[in-house]
Design a protein around this motif. Sequence first.
Motif, PDB file in Angstrom:
ATOM      1  N   SER A   5       1.425   2.088  -1.817  1.00 26.28           N
ATOM      2  CA  SER A   5       2.047   3.222  -1.132  1.00 26.28           C
ATOM      3  C   SER A   5       1.504   3.235   0.292  1.00 26.28           C
ATOM      4  CB  SER A   5       1.731   4.541  -1.844  1.00 26.28           C
ATOM      5  OG  SER A   5       0.327   4.794  -1.821  1.00 26.28           O
ATOM      6  N   SER A   7       0.836   5.894   3.629  1.00 30.27           N
ATOM      7  CA  SER A   7       0.836   7.270   4.137  1.00 30.27           C
ATOM      8  C   SER A   7       0.672   7.273   5.656  1.00 30.27           C
ATOM      9  CB  SER A   7      -0.285   8.087   3.483  1.00 30.27           C
ATOM     10  OG  SER A   7      -1.560   7.516   3.733  1.00 30.27           O
ATOM     11  N   THR A  26       4.506  11.461   6.703  1.00 29.60           N
ATOM     12  CA  THR A  26       5.309  11.123   5.531  1.00 29.60           C
ATOM     13  C   THR A  26       4.549  10.151   4.646  1.00 29.60           C
ATOM     14  OG1 THR A  26       7.541  10.471   4.843  1.00 29.60           O
ATOM     15  CG2 THR A  26       6.495   9.106   6.511  1.00 29.60           C
ATOM     16  N   GLN A  27       5.128   9.843   3.496  1.00 31.27           N
ATOM     17  CA  GLN A  27       4.552   8.862   2.584  1.00 31.27           C
ATOM     18  C   GLN A  27       5.668   8.026   1.968  1.00 31.27           C
ATOM     19  OE1 GLN A  27       1.041   9.550   0.598  1.00 31.27           O
ATOM     20  NE2 GLN A  27       1.571   8.558  -1.319  1.00 31.27           N
ATOM     21  N   PHE A  28       5.422   6.730   1.911  1.00 33.97           N
ATOM     22  CA  PHE A  28       6.324   5.811   1.237  1.00 33.97           C
ATOM     23  C   PHE A  28       5.687   5.465  -0.105  1.00 33.97           C
ATOM     24  CE2 PHE A  28       6.757   4.574   5.864  1.00 33.97           C
ATOM     25  CZ  PHE A  28       7.900   5.333   6.072  1.00 33.97           C
ATOM     26  N   GLU A  29       6.336   5.886  -1.181  1.00 37.40           N
ATOM     27  CA  GLU A  29       5.760   5.696  -2.503  1.00 37.40           C
ATOM     28  C   GLU A  29       5.780   4.223  -2.910  1.00 37.40           C
ATOM     29  OE1 GLU A  29       4.216   7.941  -4.087  1.00 37.40           O
ATOM     30  OE2 GLU A  29       4.802   9.665  -2.851  1.00 37.40           O
ATOM     31  N   ALA A  30       4.846   3.857  -3.763  1.00 43.62           N
ATOM     32  CA  ALA A  30       4.702   2.472  -4.195  1.00 43.62           C
ATOM     33  C   ALA A  30       5.851   2.049  -5.101  1.00 43.62           C
ATOM     34  CB  ALA A  30       3.378   2.297  -4.940  1.00 43.62           C
ATOM     35  N   GLN A  32       8.925   1.011  -4.560  1.00 43.68           N
ATOM     36  CA  GLN A  32      10.287   1.440  -4.259  1.00 43.68           C
ATOM     37  C   GLN A  32      10.782   0.749  -2.997  1.00 43.68           C
ATOM     38  OE1 GLN A  32      10.717   5.711  -4.088  1.00 43.68           O
ATOM     39  NE2 GLN A  32       9.474   6.045  -5.917  1.00 43.68           N
ATOM     40  N   HIS A  34      12.237   1.483   0.515  1.00 42.37           N
ATOM     41  CA  HIS A  34      12.330   2.552   1.509  1.00 42.37           C
ATOM     42  C   HIS A  34      13.065   2.025   2.734  1.00 42.37           C
ATOM     43  CE1 HIS A  34       9.446   5.181  -0.598  1.00 42.37           C
ATOM     44  NE2 HIS A  34       8.842   4.052  -0.917  1.00 42.37           N
ATOM     45  N   HIS A  64      -2.258   1.991   0.749  1.00 43.88           N
ATOM     46  CA  HIS A  64      -3.049   2.232  -0.466  1.00 43.88           C
ATOM     47  C   HIS A  64      -2.681   1.189  -1.519  1.00 43.88           C
ATOM     48  CE1 HIS A  64      -4.066   6.099   1.366  1.00 43.88           C
ATOM     49  NE2 HIS A  64      -2.771   6.265   1.590  1.00 43.88           N
ATOM     50  N   THR A 190       6.662  -3.127  -3.128  1.00 48.74           N
ATOM     51  CA  THR A 190       7.156  -2.114  -2.193  1.00 48.74           C
ATOM     52  C   THR A 190       7.924  -2.790  -1.070  1.00 48.74           C
ATOM     53  OG1 THR A 190       5.216  -0.741  -2.679  1.00 48.74           O
ATOM     54  CG2 THR A 190       6.489  -0.180  -0.707  1.00 48.74           C
ATOM     55  N   GLN A 207      15.357   4.745  -1.153  1.00 47.86           N
ATOM     56  CA  GLN A 207      14.885   6.001  -0.596  1.00 47.86           C
ATOM     57  C   GLN A 207      15.104   5.914   0.918  1.00 47.86           C
ATOM     58  OE1 GLN A 207      13.608   8.642  -2.460  1.00 47.86           O
ATOM     59  NE2 GLN A 207      14.226   7.374  -4.208  1.00 47.86           N
TER      60      GLN A 207
END
Length: 244
Positions: A5, A7, A26-30, A32, A34, A64, A190, A207
């Motif tokens: 992920s 951040s 913002t945060q880009f989730e693991a 996925q 984006h 992360h 990711t 996303q």
Amino acid sequence: MSGPSISLDGVTLRYGDNLILQQIQTQFEAGQCHVLMGPNGGGKTSLLRSVLGLTPFTGEIAIHWPDPNQTQQAGRVGYVPQKATFEASLPLTVSDFVLLNQTRIPLFWRRKTLQTQRALAQLERVGMAGRCDRRMGQLSGGEQQRVLFAQALLDEPDLLVLDEPTTGMDEQGVRYLEALIHQVVAEGKTVLAVHHDVTAVRRLDAQVHVVNRHIVTSGHHSDVLSPDRIESLFKHYSAKVEAA
């Protein structure tokens, strides 16, 4: 290993007197896909380059990785730039170019090696194995993009970063790329990409994060790219903002 992920906390970027990004939070989730979208000059590529550490910024960006013992630099990152230029006279073949991403052993020592086999396998994935002996400068822009994508996949990256990856591609090339993105995400990796084609982004089941100097909105493409919202989301923030 799965993808990380990412951040972003208060990320701000200026080029001289021009404010390009302002307090990005913002945060880009693991695991996925984006996609960064928005008007020209809104800062999409600048944000991408900031994540890669290629552009100076203020604020904090943290990657992360799933393994807590890894440092931020320890994971594998693949990057496909928007465009590369190759002289037609440059004696660099498609297979040679992909192999440049491997060890520093000279290319002429690596013929018929494991690295060569891996390079050909990745070229096959993007439909370019049949052109492995062509010079890079002799390929069309879309074909060069496919080769760049093959090189980015060579180390099996956990984070794949793409800047307008379909530039110059024909429909077949676009389909190859989309299938690979789906495969990468299915493996838990990711993907972070800049894209402009609304229909293609919907096919990616991505996303979407609309960037226009700041993050205008984020969410699943089915919510963000609804017909009644698209026009307002892609309006310019300011006439003074230059292309990022």
